[in-house]
Enzyme design. Structure first.
Site, PDB file in Angstrom:
ATOM      1  N   HIS A 186      35.745  28.337 -22.760  1.00 27.21           N
ATOM      2  CA  HIS A 186      36.333  27.218 -22.019  1.00 27.21           C
ATOM      3  C   HIS A 186      37.853  27.244 -22.175  1.00 27.21           C
ATOM      4  CE1 HIS A 186      32.273  25.764 -21.728  1.00 27.21           C
ATOM      5  NE2 HIS A 186      32.644  24.620 -21.158  1.00 27.21           N
ATOM      6  N   GLU A 243      12.150  -9.988 -10.549  1.00 31.51           N
ATOM      7  CA  GLU A 243      12.494  -9.428  -9.239  1.00 31.51           C
ATOM      8  C   GLU A 243      13.226 -10.498  -8.412  1.00 31.51           C
ATOM      9  OE1 GLU A 243      10.141  -7.481  -5.396  1.00 31.51           O
ATOM     10  OE2 GLU A 243       9.073  -8.767  -6.801  1.00 31.51           O
ATOM     11  N   HIS A 244      12.627 -11.674  -8.307  1.00 28.72           N
ATOM     12  CA  HIS A 244      13.243 -12.813  -7.617  1.00 28.72           C
ATOM     13  C   HIS A 244      13.385 -13.956  -8.614  1.00 28.72           C
ATOM     14  CE1 HIS A 244      10.508 -10.767  -4.671  1.00 28.72           C
ATOM     15  NE2 HIS A 244      11.598 -10.788  -3.916  1.00 28.72           N
ATOM     16  N   GLN A 284       4.828 -16.284  -3.408  1.00 27.94           N
ATOM     17  CA  GLN A 284       4.739 -14.939  -3.984  1.00 27.94           C
ATOM     18  C   GLN A 284       3.311 -14.584  -4.352  1.00 27.94           C
ATOM     19  OE1 GLN A 284       7.878 -14.123  -2.729  1.00 27.94           O
ATOM     20  NE2 GLN A 284       7.449 -12.547  -4.236  1.00 27.94           N
ATOM     21  N   ASP A 305      13.431 -12.743   1.738  1.00 25.47           N
ATOM     22  CA  ASP A 305      12.477 -11.760   2.248  1.00 25.47           C
ATOM     23  C   ASP A 305      12.781 -11.364   3.680  1.00 25.47           C
ATOM     24  OD1 ASP A 305      11.011 -11.525  -0.057  1.00 25.47           O
ATOM     25  OD2 ASP A 305       9.476 -12.972   0.527  1.00 25.47           O
ATOM     26  N   HIS A 326       1.022 -12.507  -1.979  1.00 26.95           N
ATOM     27  CA  HIS A 326       1.182 -11.074  -1.744  1.00 26.95           C
ATOM     28  C   HIS A 326       0.003 -10.269  -2.268  1.00 26.95           C
ATOM     29  CE1 HIS A 326       5.166 -10.320  -0.049  1.00 26.95           C
ATOM     30  NE2 HIS A 326       5.633 -11.314  -0.779  1.00 26.95           N
TER      31      HIS A 326
END
Length: 443
Positions: free
Chosen positions: A428, A335-336, A265, A369, A268
Site C-alpha cells: 500500500h 412499524e406504526h 391493523q 397506508d 390484516h
C-alpha cells in the site's frame, strides 16, 4: 379479547430485558428458509417452467405464461372504478410530493487545496417489486414501491404479484390497474418465494425476466425467507413480518379512536400486532369496552381480527407515566406508532425507534397506508431500531469520487505510508512511493 401487561410500580428494566416483556408475534424466518431454498434453486435451474408449476401448486391456477400481456394491463385500467382510480391517483400524487424531496444532491468537499472528495448518488439499474395477494389486495403497495423507485431514477422496474384463480390466472385487476396508472408495463403473475427467485436469477424465453439488482415490497414469511436467502446477491428493503401498530396514549385520548385504530391493523392478519401503551387505567378500561361493539360491527372477525387481538402479539401495556411509555415504545420499535397524548407533537419528537409516527387524533395509521404521502413499507419485528422504511434513498447508492493533485498527495503521503506499515501492508505504501520516485516527501 386482548390481554394486559402491567409494568407499573417499579423501575423499568433496560434494553433487551424490557423488550422481552413486550408482546411480539412469532415469525421464524430461519425455519422458513430451509423450505424456500429448494424452490429458489428450482427456479434457478428450470426458470419459467418451474414458475408455472408453482403457480398450480400454490395458487391453484394453470398458466401458459407468467408475464402479464399489455392488453390485460390496459383493460384493467379501463375497467377500474372511477372512484378507486381517483383515490389511487391522489395517493400517488401525494407520495410523489414527499418522495421527490428525498433525492440527495451531489456534494463536493475540498479536503485540502487540490484534494477533493465528491459524493454522487446513482440509482440501482433494475428493481423487482412485489405486491402481495392472498387475504387482501394491495394496490397501495404498488404505489408505495413504484413511486420511490421512479423518483430515484431507476431505469428498469418490474413487478410481480400472485396469480389469482378468480381472474384467469392474472394478478388482481386492481393491482394491474395501479401498474398501468404508474406506467409499469413489465408485470408477472408470480407469487411467493418463487417471485423473489425469478428476480434474483432471472429467467429466459418468451416470458423471460432479466435479473434485478434489488427486490422490495411486503409479503408473507416465504417472501421474507427468500429475501434472506438472496441477501448478498441482490439488495432488499427488509424482511417484512406481520404488521404492527402501537399506540402511546394518555387520559386525553379518545377510546373510540384508539379501539378503531387497533382493529384497523388487526384486520390484516391473525398474526397482526395491536398494542396500546398507556398510563391511564381508565383509558385502558374504556378501550377494552369499546373494542367489543367495534369488533362485532367489522368484517373479517373470526379469521383475522379476533385472533389478532387475542394473540400473544397484542396487549394493553400499563405504565406509570408517559415518560415510561416512551421507553416502552422505543424498546418495542413499532412499524406504526401513534401518539395520542397531550402535546403529542412534542412527545413524538422524542421517539427514537419507529417505522413511522402518527401524531394526534387526526393522523391514524390508515391515513399513512394510503394518502398521507408517507411510505407504508416499513420495518417490523423491532427492526425500526436499526432500519428505515422504504424511500428514494433505498434505491440510491452513494459513490465517492476522489480527486487529488500531485501536491495534495505529496502533503499526506508520509501519513499514508506510515499507516500502511503499521498495518503490515507495505505494498500500500509502495503504491504511493512509486509516484514520487520511491522517496516519500516529508511534512
Amino acid at each position: 379479547m386482548i390481554s394486559r401487561i402491567d409494568l407499573r410500580g417499579g423501575a423499568l428494566p433496560e434494553g433487551s430485558a424490557l423488550r422481552d416483556l413486550l408482546p411480539r408475534a412469532e415469525f421464524d424466518v430461519e425455519a422458513a428458509l430451509e423450505k424456500v431454498r429448494p424452490i429458489c434453486e428450482d427456479v434457478h435451474h428450470r426458470g419459467t417452467e418451474a414458475l408455472i408449476e408453482y403457480a398450480e401448486k400454490f395458487d391453484g391456477v394453470k398458466l401458459t405464461r407468467v408475464r402479464v400481456p399489455a392488453a390485460a394491463l390496459a383493460d384493467a385500467l379501463a375497467g377500474l372504478d372511477p372512484a378507486v382510480r381517483a383515490a389511487l391517483e391522489e395517493s400517488a400524487r401525494r407520495a410523489r410530493l414527499v418522495h421527490r424531496e428525498q433525492r440527495r444532491a451531489p456534494h463536493t468537499t475540498q479536503v485540502v487545496p487540490g484534494g477533493t472528495v465528491r459524493e454522487k448518488w446513482v440509482p440501482v439499474g433494475r428493481v423487482g417489486l412485489y405486491a402481495p395477494g392472498g387475504r387482501s389486495v394491495y394496490p397501495s403497495s404498488v404505489i408505495m414501491n413504484v413511486v420511490p423507485a421512479q423518483e430515484a431514477g431507476v431505469a428498469s422496474i418490474a413487478l410481480a404479484s400472485p396469480p389469482q384463480a378468480d381472474f384467469g390466472g392474472l394478478p388482481h385487476p386492481t393491482i394491474l390497474a395501479a401498474c398501468a396508472l404508474l406506467g409499469v408495463d413489465e408485470v408477472y403473475a408470480v407469487g411467493g418465494a418463487q417471485a423473489v427467485a425469478m428476480f434474483a436469477y432471472g429467467t429466459t424465453g418468451p416470458d423471460g425476466c432479466a435479473p434485478a439488482d434489488m427486490v422490495t415490497g411486503p409479503g408473507n414469511i416465504w417472501v421474507a425467507a427468500a429475501k434472506r436467502y438472496f441477501t448478498g446477491r441482490i439488495g432488499i428493503d427488509t424482511e417484512a413480518g406481520p404488521t404492527e401498530i402501537a399506540v402511546l396514549a394518555d387520559s386525553t385520548a379518545d377510546p373510540v379512536h384508539v379501539a378503531a385504530d387497533l382493529i384497523s391493523q388487526a384486520e390484516h392478519d391473525p398474526l397482526a400486532a395491536a398494542v396500546l401503551v398507556t398510563d391511564s387505567a381508565e383509558l385502558a378500561d374504556a378501550v377494552e369496552k369499546e373494542l367489543e361493539p367495534q369488533v362485532a360491527a367489522t368484517k373479517h372477525v373470526e379469521d383475522r381480527v379476533a385472533p389478532a387481538l387475542a394473540g400473544k402479539q397484542s396487549a394493553i401495556v400499563l405504565v406509570d407515566s408517559v415518560e415510561d411509555g416512551l421507553r416502552v415504545v422505543d424498546a418495542y420499535g413499532a412499524e406504526h406508532l401513534e401518539i395520542q397524548t397531550a402535546d403529542a407533537a412534542a412527545v413524538a419528537d422524542r421517539v427514537r425507534n419507529a417505522g413511522a409516527i402518527f401524531v394526534g387524533p387526526y393522523a391514524p395509521v390508515s391515513l399513512g397506508d394510503y394518502c398521507a404521502g408517507s411510505n407504508h413499507v416499513l420495518p417490523t419485528g423491532g427492526c425500526a431500531c436499526h432500519s428505515s422504511g422504504l424511500s428514494v434513498q433505498s434505491f440510491l447508492r452513494g459513490i465517492h469520487i476522489v480527486d487529488y493533485t500531485r501536491d495534495a498527495l505529496a502533503e499526506v503521503a508520509h501519513h499514508v505510508v506510515t499507516l500502511a506499515e503499521a498495518e503490515d501492508l507495505p505494498a500500500h505504501g509502495a503504491a504511493v512511493k512509486a509516484r514520487f520516485g520511491w522517496k516519500v516527501p516529508t511534512a
